[in-house]
Design a protein around this motif. Structure first.
Motif, PDB file in Angstrom:
ATOM      1  N   GLY A   1      13.162   1.362   2.949  1.00  0.00           N
ATOM      2  CA  GLY A   1      13.188   2.886   2.847  1.00  0.00           C
ATOM      3  C   GLY A   1      12.331   3.552   3.233  1.00  0.00           C
ATOM      4  N   ILE A   2      11.482   3.075   4.186  1.00  0.00           N
ATOM      5  CA  ILE A   2      10.313   3.814   4.685  1.00  0.00           C
ATOM      6  C   ILE A   2      10.667   4.267   6.193  1.00  0.00           C
ATOM      7  CG2 ILE A   2       7.734   3.875   5.339  1.00  0.00           C
ATOM      8  CD1 ILE A   2       7.504   2.043   2.719  1.00  0.00           C
ATOM      9  N   GLU A   3      10.612   5.540   6.158  1.00  0.00           N
ATOM     10  CA  GLU A   3      10.772   6.075   7.630  1.00  0.00           C
ATOM     11  C   GLU A   3       9.425   5.896   8.357  1.00  0.00           C
ATOM     12  OE1 GLU A   3      11.953  10.135  10.458  1.00  0.00           O
ATOM     13  OE2 GLU A   3      11.497  10.154   8.269  1.00  0.00           O
ATOM     14  N   VAL A   4       9.416   5.251   9.743  1.00  0.00           N
ATOM     15  CA  VAL A   4       8.447   4.936  10.579  1.00  0.00           C
ATOM     16  C   VAL A   4       8.680   5.562  12.084  1.00  0.00           C
ATOM     17  CG1 VAL A   4       7.052   3.277  11.673  1.00  0.00           C
ATOM     18  CG2 VAL A   4       8.483   2.439   9.639  1.00  0.00           C
ATOM     19  N   VAL A   5       7.742   6.497  12.346  1.00  0.00           N
ATOM     20  CA  VAL A   5       7.803   7.323  13.363  1.00  0.00           C
ATOM     21  C   VAL A   5       6.604   6.775  14.308  1.00  0.00           C
ATOM     22  CG1 VAL A   5       7.787   9.413  14.636  1.00  0.00           C
ATOM     23  CG2 VAL A   5       8.639   9.099  12.373  1.00  0.00           C
TER      24      VAL A   5
ATOM     25  N   ILE B   1       0.893  -1.249  -0.126  1.00  0.00           N
ATOM     26  CA  ILE B   1      -0.097  -0.046  -0.020  1.00  0.00           C
ATOM     27  C   ILE B   1       0.904   1.329  -0.095  1.00  0.00           C
ATOM     28  CG2 ILE B   1      -1.859   1.348   1.254  1.00  0.00           C
ATOM     29  CD1 ILE B   1      -2.507  -1.396   2.477  1.00  0.00           C
ATOM     30  N   LEU B   2       1.909   1.211   0.867  1.00  0.00           N
ATOM     31  CA  LEU B   2       2.743   2.385   1.231  1.00  0.00           C
ATOM     32  C   LEU B   2       3.498   2.473  -0.372  1.00  0.00           C
ATOM     33  CD1 LEU B   2       3.907   1.996   4.719  1.00  0.00           C
ATOM     34  CD2 LEU B   2       2.068   3.451   3.992  1.00  0.00           C
ATOM     35  N   ALA B   3       4.314   1.711  -0.735  1.00  0.00           N
ATOM     36  CA  ALA B   3       5.192   1.907  -1.815  1.00  0.00           C
ATOM     37  C   ALA B   3       4.393   2.159  -3.073  1.00  0.00           C
ATOM     38  CB  ALA B   3       5.822   0.312  -2.158  1.00  0.00           C
ATOM     39  N   ALA B   4       3.141   1.673  -3.439  1.00  0.00           N
ATOM     40  CA  ALA B   4       2.331   2.108  -4.419  1.00  0.00           C
ATOM     41  C   ALA B   4       1.944   3.502  -4.470  1.00  0.00           C
ATOM     42  CB  ALA B   4       1.150   1.203  -4.657  1.00  0.00           C
ATOM     43  N   ARG B   5       1.963   4.164  -3.471  1.00  0.00           N
ATOM     44  CA  ARG B   5       1.471   5.526  -3.361  1.00  0.00           C
ATOM     45  C   ARG B   5       2.902   6.287  -2.631  1.00  0.00           C
ATOM     46  NH1 ARG B   5      -1.764   1.981  -2.261  1.00  0.00           N
ATOM     47  NH2 ARG B   5      -3.988   2.312  -2.906  1.00  0.00           N
ATOM     48  N   GLN B   6       4.113   5.877  -3.090  1.00  0.00           N
ATOM     49  CA  GLN B   6       5.296   6.542  -2.649  1.00  0.00           C
ATOM     50  C   GLN B   6       5.252   7.109  -1.447  1.00  0.00           C
ATOM     51  OE1 GLN B   6       4.064   7.981  -6.218  1.00  0.00           O
ATOM     52  NE2 GLN B   6       5.042   5.884  -6.976  1.00  0.00           N
ATOM     53  N   VAL B   7       4.907   6.540  -0.435  1.00  0.00           N
ATOM     54  CA  VAL B   7       4.983   6.875   0.859  1.00  0.00           C
ATOM     55  C   VAL B   7       6.497   6.910   1.361  1.00  0.00           C
ATOM     56  CG1 VAL B   7       4.334   6.453   3.142  1.00  0.00           C
ATOM     57  CG2 VAL B   7       2.682   6.517   1.466  1.00  0.00           C
ATOM     58  N   LYS B   8       7.067   8.057   2.017  1.00  0.00           N
ATOM     59  CA  LYS B   8       8.399   8.121   2.407  1.00  0.00           C
ATOM     60  C   LYS B   8       8.270   7.840   3.943  1.00  0.00           C
ATOM     61  CE  LYS B   8      10.738   8.938  -1.311  1.00  0.00           C
ATOM     62  NZ  LYS B   8       9.908   7.724  -1.980  1.00  0.00           N
ATOM     63  N   LYS B   9       7.179   8.605   4.554  1.00  0.00           N
ATOM     64  CA  LYS B   9       7.146   8.496   5.999  1.00  0.00           C
ATOM     65  C   LYS B   9       6.032   8.174   6.825  1.00  0.00           C
ATOM     66  CE  LYS B   9       8.800  12.081   8.487  1.00  0.00           C
ATOM     67  NZ  LYS B   9       9.028  13.479   9.143  1.00  0.00           N
ATOM     68  N   LEU B  10       5.800   7.108   7.527  1.00  0.00           N
ATOM     69  CA  LEU B  10       4.547   6.643   8.140  1.00  0.00           C
ATOM     70  C   LEU B  10       4.575   6.841   9.529  1.00  0.00           C
ATOM     71  CD1 LEU B  10       2.188   4.474   8.055  1.00  0.00           C
ATOM     72  CD2 LEU B  10       3.734   2.999   8.809  1.00  0.00           C
ATOM     73  N   VAL B  11       3.594   7.745   9.949  1.00  0.00           N
ATOM     74  CA  VAL B  11       3.440   7.817  11.409  1.00  0.00           C
ATOM     75  C   VAL B  11       2.459   6.663  11.940  1.00  0.00           C
ATOM     76  CG1 VAL B  11       3.944  10.295  11.756  1.00  0.00           C
ATOM     77  CG2 VAL B  11       1.585   9.865  10.962  1.00  0.00           C
TER      78      VAL B  11
END
Lengths: 251, 472
Positions: B128-132, B98-108
């Motif tokens: 490569g996704i930042e998770v906070v 889901i995240l990759a398909a939408r070019q998500v860089k940062k997830l809270v």
């Protein structure tokens, strides 16, 4: 009324005076008491460590030895609870056991519920402050008292029976029903943790200013006693039947 | 991540080496248990609520497939995309897709024990996704690269001084400033920055309502609300046991949850999510990851009633004195000690023995799970799978034999009573009984059985003598 006296294995070996006090107390209340020599361990240590076969064999043996009595009485809440609450895991379909189960009593329960004891056979004067140690299985499985977790009216069997003793002052420790850390073989599986729990518990009993820690389970008293002796403390563990028979001060 | 090789007795002994810290840990958590008692006492219907909660959950679990299907259909009607994950890997893959398909860089992320269980953070970070993590306690342990030590209070093992030091290093706060308000504000400012720049938000799910297809998330900091209303994408990850049938059942659980968890009458934010925010999208990932195996096990299915309040940890005298890190499974304490071995007995078997069977957990549990009994049932599995230490197993087999042979049992006892007093202290000092500071009980000369037999003999002799005298 024929009573089979059930003396758990470690009480037989290490605390014969508690067993004798129980026997004498029942006899002095005109009970016909028989101590079947063929008894051994109820199997709780085996069950607690997962040995189902051993626990099952022990449960069958217990049933064979005791099922012909009108009542079975023991001075250990934990062992009684194992028989009345956990044998069903092993021998639920044993008809003798199902008939026996409601007849098995911890001594204080028996005095209060069956004999409806309103005064001690001989007056006892025990002018000491005691801190009540509510052992876990007696508390939460046999409901000897209202556990602090449950929202229900307060009651305590040990407290109410001590009212029959002259001069005794009853105290409850802070965290009134926290475990002392014995827990069967837990005490040797996790010695550091078990001892830390015991140390904390003793400190809570001491903080009441009591001279004695009084309970109905020799195993918890043995565990705390071991720490008390090691640290040279003055507070002393005492089984409640020793007070009720007037032996308390001498024990 | 948690270390699967942790063995409870050794880890607990290690934690107890700093007795002052351990005592502080114990009192800090006991304080929460007392707050819970005070709250529960204020509701005359407390025990009735527990009974209801247990029954609602028991009923739901008995027809879980139907309720899950109903939930999915209703969520889809609301425009939510529902995904099914058989295990942790599949869950992580779905979230990543889901995240990759939408070019998500940062997830809270708001706190979710399920994503801890699945190891989602490292999975996404490796890609490569930042998770906070945005729950304050969870953020603290994230900055320390630790797992939560408690499921509700993830950083309860840390004192404010340790947090001050961490924030100084990671967030540039003033060195030595231990003021909780100052530190909280600093964390808040830092998190606000992340909320505003995140591309997606992930929450856990406390309750999923079959009737409405909505999910309910409870937080005290409002972080789930910010994390779902600022970024356009909301992913909700839920274990399949989180279902309740109807909205009207929710009140039973929300009344129990906050009171059991932290001793407050309500959670500050109880947020209902039924569809995506305007212009956004919402996904729900329903995760099995071993749950249906537990559901199929008659000894352990009750553990799926758990609402993750953590009350069992707060009351557990073992947990309080050994901390969450002494348990190998991601969920510690009594509930973790049944869930862990259910998942993998070899890895988490020691947890089932980290219990004195005091039973306080079962009494405090708002959905009445027979926790302390479940641990004993796990020990049966451990014994049957031959996972007990050899010495212990031999001891139990000897005990099994002696229990059936009272004469030998008595002989063994007699030998013990005679031998123990003459063993030099230097030999017993290191035994499991003595090494942490316990003396052996004094060994009586006679067992009760011997005293009893002698007493009977004396009585008989007396009677015989009397009879004889009467005859003469």
């Amino acid at each position: 009324m024929k009573i089979g006296l059930f003396i758990p294995c470690f009480i037989n070996e290490l605390f014969p005076h508690v067993a004798m006090a129980t026997l004498e107390l029942l006899e002095s209340l005109d009970c016909e008491v028989d101590y079947p020599l063929q008894q051994s361990c109820c199997g709780q240590p085996l069950a607690n460590n997962g040995d189902s076969k051993g626990a099952c064999d022990a449960a069958k043996r217990f049933t064979d030895v005791f099922h012909q009595y009108d009542y079975v009485v023991a001075p250990s809440g934990s062992c009684v609870s194992h028989v009345t609450h956990h044998y069903d895991w092993y021998i639920a379909d044993n008809r003798d056991y199902q008939q026996l189960k409601p007849k098995v009593y911890e001594i204080i329960e028996f005095l209060q519920d069956v004999l409806k004891l309103e005064k001690l056979p001989k007056p006892v004067y025990f002018p000491h402050k005691v801190s009540i140690h509510q052992s876990c299985h007696g508390l939460r499985e046999l409901h000897h008292a209202s556990p602090s977790e449950l929202m229900m009216p307060y009651h305590s069997r040990l407290e109410s029976i001590l009212k029959l003793v002259d001069g005794v002052e009853v105290a409850l420790p802070e965290r009134r029903d926290e475990c002392c850390g014995f827990g069967g073989t837990f005490c040797v599986d996790e010695p550091e943790l078990s001892t830390a729990m015991g140390e904390d518990r003793i400190a809570q009993h001491e903080a009441t200013g009591a001279e004695f820690i009084v309970g109905a389970d020799p195993s918890c008293l043995m565990h705390m006693g071991g720490i008390i002796r090691h640290q040279g403390k003055t507070i002393r563990p005492l089984h409640i039947v020793e007070i009720l028979t007037g032996r308390g001060a001498a024990a | 991540m948690k270390d699967d090789s942790v063995k409870h007795p050794q880890a607990a002994a290690e934690f107890l080496k700093d007795r002052a810290q351990a005592k502080w840990h114990d009192s800090a958590i006991w304080w929460v248990r007392q707050k819970r008692d005070a709250q529960a006492k204020q509701l005359p219907e407390w025990e009735e609520l527990r009974r209801l909660a247990r029954e609602i959950k028991a009923h739901t679990l008995s027809q879980l497939d139907d309720y899950l299907a109903q939930f999915e259909a209703n969520a889809q009607k609301n425009g939510v995309t529902v995904h099914w994950a058989a295990d942790a890997d599949e869950h992580n893959r779905i979230v990543h897709d889901i995240l990759a398909a939408r070019q998500v860089k940062k997830l809270v992320k708001s706190k979710s024990m399920l994503t801890e269980e699945c190891g989602l953070n490292p999975y996404l970070e490796q890609r490569g996704i930042e998770v906070v993590d945005t729950d304050l306690g969870e953020r603290i342990v994230q900055l320390r690269h630790e797992a939560p030590s408690h499921i509700v209070m993830p950083a309860i093992h840390l004192k404010k001084e340790q947090i001050s030091e961490l924030f100084h290093k990671e967030l540039g706060t003033e060195a030595g400033n231990n003021d909780p308000t100052y530190l909280t504000h600093a964390a808040r400012a830092n998190l606000r920055e992340h909320f505003l720049t995140a591309d997606a938000g992930l929450t856990g799910v406390n309750f999923a309502i079959a009737e409405t297809g909505g999910v309910v998330v409870c937080t005290n900091e409002g972080n789930a609300d910010l994390g779902t209303s600022l970024p356009p994408i909301h992913i909700a990850s839920m274990g399949l046991e989180k279902i309740i049938p109807k909205l009207e059942h929710l009140g039973v659980f929300t009344r129990l949850l906050a009171r059991s968890a932290i001793g407050s009458p309500v959670t500050t934010y109880t947020s209902h999510f039924h569809q995506a925010r305007p212009g956004g999208e919402m996904h729900i990932v329903i995760v099995d990851n071993g749950r249906s195996d537990i559901l199929g096990n008659e000894d352990f299915y009750q553990s799926l009633r758990c609402i993750r309040c953590g009350a069992c940890m707060n009351t557990c005298p073992v947990y309080r004195r050994s901390s969450g890190f002494s348990y190998s499974y991601i969920i510690p304490g009594p509930i973790g000690s049944t869930l862990g071995p259910s998942r993998d007995m070899k890895k988490h078997g020691s947890m089932a023995f980290a219990c004195s069977t005091c039973g306080s957990c079962s009494n405090v549990c708002p959905v009445k799970i027979n926790l302390h009994e479940q641990l004993v049932l796990h020990r049966k599995k451990a014994f049957d799978q031959n996972l007990l230490p050899t010495g212990k197993k031999m001891g139990l087999l000897a005990m099994r034999f002696l229990t059936q042979h009272p004469a030998l049992f008595d002989l063994g006892g007699k030998v013990m009573r005679k031998v123990v007093p003459i063993i030099p202290e230097s030999l017993t000092r290191h035994s499991a009984w003595s090494r942490a500071g316990r003396d052996l009980p004094p060994m009586p000369a006679q067992s009760f059985k011997e005293q009893y037999q002698q007493r009977s003999q004396n009585k008989k002799d007396k009677q015989d003598k009397k009879d004889k005298e009467e005859q003469q």
